[in-house]
Write an enzyme that holds these catalytic residues in place. Structure first.
Site, PDB file in Angstrom:
ATOM      1  N   CYS A 351       0.814  -1.223   0.000  1.00 45.60           N
ATOM      2  CA  CYS A 351       0.000   0.000   0.000  1.00 45.60           C
ATOM      3  C   CYS A 351       0.843   1.267   0.000  1.00 45.60           C
ATOM      4  O   CYS A 351       0.612   2.189  -0.804  1.00 45.60           O
ATOM      5  CB  CYS A 351      -0.970  -0.009   1.182  1.00 45.60           C
ATOM      6  SG  CYS A 351      -0.176   0.021   2.813  1.00 45.60           S
ATOM      7  N   HIS A 408      -2.273   1.118   7.076  1.00 48.01           N
ATOM      8  CA  HIS A 408      -2.710   1.068   5.673  1.00 48.01           C
ATOM      9  C   HIS A 408      -2.927   2.489   5.161  1.00 48.01           C
ATOM     10  O   HIS A 408      -3.282   3.393   5.932  1.00 48.01           O
ATOM     11  CB  HIS A 408      -4.002   0.260   5.540  1.00 48.01           C
ATOM     12  CG  HIS A 408      -4.400  -0.016   4.117  1.00 48.01           C
ATOM     13  ND1 HIS A 408      -3.584  -0.699   3.241  1.00 48.01           N
ATOM     14  CD2 HIS A 408      -5.516   0.314   3.408  1.00 48.01           C
ATOM     15  CE1 HIS A 408      -4.188  -0.784   2.063  1.00 48.01           C
ATOM     16  NE2 HIS A 408      -5.355  -0.167   2.146  1.00 48.01           N
ATOM     17  N   HIS A 420      -6.385   2.287  -3.528  1.00 51.40           N
ATOM     18  CA  HIS A 420      -5.305   1.765  -2.699  1.00 51.40           C
ATOM     19  C   HIS A 420      -4.861   0.403  -3.227  1.00 51.40           C
ATOM     20  O   HIS A 420      -5.592  -0.270  -3.961  1.00 51.40           O
ATOM     21  CB  HIS A 420      -5.756   1.640  -1.244  1.00 51.40           C
ATOM     22  CG  HIS A 420      -6.969   0.779  -1.034  1.00 51.40           C
ATOM     23  ND1 HIS A 420      -7.096  -0.130  -0.012  1.00 51.40           N
ATOM     24  CD2 HIS A 420      -8.146   0.682  -1.716  1.00 51.40           C
ATOM     25  CE1 HIS A 420      -8.275  -0.733  -0.053  1.00 51.40           C
ATOM     26  NE2 HIS A 420      -8.936  -0.255  -1.081  1.00 51.40           N
TER      27      HIS A 420
END
Length: 450
Positions: A351, A408, A420
């Site tokens: 990510c 994240h 993402h």
């Protein structure tokens, strides 16, 4: 053979993905000769639902199958840019003009009959120019518009029209979920003047009485109606829903749908923001993301004023943000998630590697390699104040050991959506902040590009 046909109500190019048998080790096996740019059609019964070009072919050296991805002709409008000067014309005429320039035919487009005095888009995607023109008209018509493709022809429809589909728990719904949250509520906005003196307050009394105060502030600006600006910041309960059901090709993004589901209490009319139709083993199923309001896609179009038109050559912040979003979306479905990797161009990333690469490549901004670094960059932004291009940070999706528990990160697109590189999806994907998982793990936004 399986096939997936999908789309969203933003950046409205529809996609078809399918797999075919492939064996280059057996000389007797007849492999289909498929090339990039080949035209693909999808029929359901006698109805053609997709016409597009092959944009991606993925084969492995092993026996098995090849994965094919095709996108409709909206892709040309999304990926191609131009600069134009428009005076005293309508959104429909602007649409015809830019489509003629790029060689896209025009089908049925909504007639606004609204004159746009000046519109000077600069180095902007054709799609954004069309949407930007219709957004200007929307302020007067009060209608919501959406570009879509009918074969090779661009159409502009009124968004939210009824699909004619009714889903019920007893007949077609396979599973459903519904969530609502106060996380982004703003029920009171205090107005200050330039000296910091409180001059007024805008609030929703019933919301304040029921939930307590969730307050935002605003400072008066010259030429801006502060009351109107304050009212625009008020935000109520966020709701989101998703449905898995037996497939119906009429249920596509931008259309409305009727639902009767006793299990979640979802009853009434809803608007489809994302649809994924799959055909496998002769069974057609669909997954739908639903909104409780009909909202027109927002877009930030880089324009020049009359005075700037002949002298401005500097890259604006809007251009940077648009480039960040464009670059991020170009990797959608093309990058495999791998913890520790940071090479989206090479097809693998995690990510934070993805966000680092996008910011560096698109805007020349170094935000650091890890979420621990990125959560400290720029300035903190509350969920209610997010703008396209902001980083969105989440906590405790796993035990990272980082500051704030950050684990994240993605990039905000607008309309509550973010892109993402997801371990769950295994690739770069677009998700909704109002989803229960992301509500539970929300941490903060970070504004890097202003």
């Amino acid at each position: 053979m399986s096939a997936t046909w999908s789309g969203t109500d933003t950046q409205c190019s529809r996609t078809l993905e399918f797999s075919i048998a492939s064996n280059h080790h057996d000389k007797n096996f007849k492999n289909l000769k498929i090339k990039l740019g080949d035209i693909v059609r999808l029929y359901v019964g006698n109805k053609r639902v997709f016409l597009g070009e092959i944009t991606t072919i993925e084969r492995t050296g092993e026996k098995g199958s090849a994965s094919i991805k095709a996108m409709d002709f909206m892709n040309h409008l999304l990926k191609s840019k131009t600069s134009r000067n428009f005076r005293n014309t309508s959104a429909e005429n602007i649409t015809r003009s830019v489509c003629k320039e790029i060689g896209i035919k025009v089908g049925d487009i909504e007639k606004t009959k609204i004159n746009i005095p000046k519109f000077y888009p600069r180095e902007e995607a054709y799609y954004n120019i069309i949407l930007g023109a219709y957004r200007k008209a929307s302020k007067q018509t009060k209608k919501k518009y959406m570009p879509t493709m009918d074969g090779t022809r661009l159409c502009v429809i009124e968004k939210g029209t009824e699909s004619g589909v009714l889903l019920s728990q007893d007949e077609s719904i396979l599973s459903s979920s519904y969530s609502k949250t106060l996380d982004s509520m703003v029920n009171q906005v205090v107005i200050f003047d330039e000296k910091g003196k409180r001059t007024g307050v805008i609030k929703k009394d019933d919301w304040v009485k029921k939930y307590g105060i969730y307050q935002e502030t605003i400072t008066k600006e010259k030429g801006v109606n502060s009351k109107t600006a304050a009212e625009a910041l008020l935000k109520g309960i966020e709701q989101s829903a998703s449905i898995e059901a037996l497939g119906n090709i009429k249920a596509t993004s931008g259309k409305s749908i009727k639902i009767r589901d006793k299990g979640t209490g979802l009853t009434g009319r809803f608007w489809i923001t994302s649809d994924t139709h799959t055909w496998e083993n002769g069974i057609h199923k669909m997954s739908l993301e639903l909104a409780f309001k009909n909202v027109m896609e927002s877009v930030s179009v880089n324009t020049e004023t009359e005075e700037q038109k002949s002298s401005s050559n500097t890259k604006t912040d809007n251009e940077k943000i648009n480039k960040i979003i464009e670059t991020a979306k170009s990797f959608q479905g093309k990058v495999k998630y791998k913890m520790g990797a940071s090479n989206p161009a090479g097809g693998v990333s995690d990510c934070s590697g993805f966000t680092q690469y996008v910011y560096k490549t698109a805007a020349g901004i170094n935000i650091g390699r890890t979420t621990n670094e990125q959560v400290k960059k720029g300035s903190k932004v509350e969920k209610a104040n997010l703008k396209a291009g902001d980083l969105v940070m989440f906590k405790n999706t796993y035990n990272s050991g980082y500051s704030y528990g950050v684990s994240h990160v993605g990039i905000y697109l607008g309309n509550n959506q973010f892109i993402h590189c997801s371990s769950g999806a295994g690739t770069v994907t677009i998700s909704n902040l109002a989803g229960s998982y992301y509500v539970q793990h929300w941490l903060m936004g970070r504004r890097i590009a202003k």
